[in-house]
Write an enzyme that holds these catalytic residues in place. Structure first.
Site, PDB file in Angstrom:
ATOM      1  CD  GLU A   1      -1.816   2.307   1.565  1.00 60.83           C
ATOM      2  OE1 GLU A   1      -1.501   3.159   0.689  1.00 60.83           O
ATOM      3  OE2 GLU A   1      -1.866   2.563   2.761  1.00 60.83           O
TER       4      GLU A   1
ATOM      5  CB  CYS B   1      -2.099   6.597   1.964  1.00 61.17           C
ATOM      6  SG  CYS B   1      -3.155   5.531   2.965  1.00 61.17           S
TER       7      CYS B   1
END
Length: 450
Positions: free
Chosen positions: A226, A260
């Site tokens: 990720e 993020c």
């Protein structure tokens, strides 16, 4: 190795780094424990995971303060992070057994089914921005699936990492089920190459992900990555402006913009752009900026001064290319004012790159087609938010985005029951939900004939 409070620059703790022999010993203990842990029942695992949830809630203030002091997260948001971790524990304690039960398949054999079995020792390389949540969303499903985990956390939040290891021991998990490795990034390659480690999960930057994936690939080991995002917030002309402003402010400025899944590119239909910006700027001005330990603070300090400098550089380059500074823009060491840039074009750094801090890049569009093109003009593919009262139109647009998530009239967020992950340089694989718990399982075919 030491941790520093980014708010006042004071040293918090020092940690003696594990040498290679100590790392090898910890990995050996984890491997031996896996042999026993994999044989435990789901009921047994769930009991321990629920104890973790209980301890998280009863010690929330202690854990929250540690995160706030180590990386500058506003204290109220730190407590929310702890609560979310407890929620995750409850989710998997309830659903893991069903998610991993044998799946029977109708074939021409007497019996055939798919079973999900643990891989072994899973290494997690985790970032500093959500010191507890990032780790918990890896270790909780891993343990419920029968795996064990070892953690290489960001050096700047090593105190949080130590508390996490203590948390699982206090909850009754045997030593070796969850182990913190006190090492820097240079040690990761050798750890991945150790035959005891069977898989790796990483949340972090593209360079870190590339390095980990390359090493794991050379060893033929499973990875989940990720790697951040450059999420767009698309506001169509029929959006409910007041609700949308509130959502977009939270999407960008929560966790001081260091997320993020933050909405980093605000795309406004030209017909409502002026009205929206008046409301948006006013709302951002109202955010309380200050001491992260103050209960009323919404935006604290960035985690490190060098990260604030990088954000400032992206802003200055974009200003030179024609962007307009509407609000903020000033930096004082690791403090960075809530900032808004308008007139942003797709060639500017604040549009193309991930701005990991409290800066919003604003662009306008005229047609749905143009909006889609702007969203997709990115190497990242983590998520996108669409704001409109025309839900039918919004759902038709969903398939035109390659991102891992599309949220309509809501900011992109993670939920234990929904898969989380991206495409492009946002990474691959999924965390959370039944998809996440199966990532580190051997999907085994079993065939029986009479």
């Amino acid at each position: 190795m030491k941790t520093i409070n980014p708010y006042n620059g004071k040293k918090l703790e020092e940690f003696k780094e594990d040498n290679s022999a100590q790392v090898d010993k910890k990995l050996f203990v984890a491997q031996q424990q896996f042999k026993e842990w994999r044989q435990t029942s789901y009921e047994h695992r769930a009991k321990h995971i629920l104890k973790v949830a209980s301890l998280l809630r009863s010690n929330s203030d202690k854990y929250a303060l540690k995160m706030t002091q180590e990386m500058g997260k506003p204290i109220s948001q730190s407590r929310s992070e702890i609560e979310k971790c407890a929620w995750l524990c409850e989710y998997y304690s309830e659903h893991a057994e069903r998610q991993l039960q044998n799946e029977y398949v109708d074939t021409d054999h007497f019996k055939s089914y798919v079973s999900y079995e643990p891989l072994g020792v899973v290494l997690a390389v985790m970032p500093w921005n959500y010191p507890f949540w990032q780790v918990m969303r890896f270790i909780v499903p891993a343990l419920m699936a029968g795996n064990v985990g070892v953690l290489k956390h960001a050096s700047s939040v090593m105190g949080s990492a130590q508390l996490l290891e203590e948390l699982f021991l206090d909850a009754g998990f045997p030593k070796g089920c969850f182990t913190n490795l006190i090492v820097g990034s240079k040690a990761v390659e050798d750890i991945i190459k150790n035959p005891i480690v069977k898989a790796v999960t990483l949340t972090g930057s593209k360079p870190a992900g590339s390095a980990v994936a390359s090493t794991a690939g050379s060893e033929i080991k499973k990875t989940v990555l990720e790697l951040g995002g450059n999420n767009a917030l698309v506001v169509f002309s029929d959006a409910d402006l007041d609700k949308t402003v509130e959502t977009c402010v939270a999407a960008r400025y929560q966790n001081t913009g260091q997320s993020c899944i933050a909405g980093k590119r605000l795309l406004l239909h030209k017909d409502i752009a002026n009205e929206f910006m008046k409301k948006f700027i006013a709302a951002v001005k109202d955010l309380k900026v200050g001491d992260p330990e103050d209960e009323d603070t919404y935006i604290g300090v960035m985690s490190r001064e060098d990260l604030a400098e990088e954000l400032e550089e992206l802003m200055n380059k974009s200003l030179k290319m024609g962007a307009k500074l509407e609000l903020g823009g000033k930096r004082d060491k690791a403090f960075y004012e809530p900032t808004i840039l308008t007139g942003v074009t797709r060639e500017m750094p604040v549009f193309k790159e991930e701005t990991f801090g409290p800066l919003m890049a604003v662009t306008t569009f005229e047609t749905d087609e143009e909006a889609v093109e702007l969203v997709n003009d990115s190497e990242f593919g983590l998520g996108v938010s669409l704001f409109t009262q025309d839900l039918e139109k919004a759902e038709k647009l969903v398939s035109r985005f390659d991102d891992g998530a599309v949220f309509i009239n809501a900011k992109v967020a993670s939920h234990p029951a929904l898969p989380f992950g991206g495409t492009g340089i946002s990474g691959y694989g999924r965390e959370l939900s039944h998809f996440g718990i199966r990532e580190f399982c051997n999907v085994k075919t079993v065939v029986i004939d009479s």
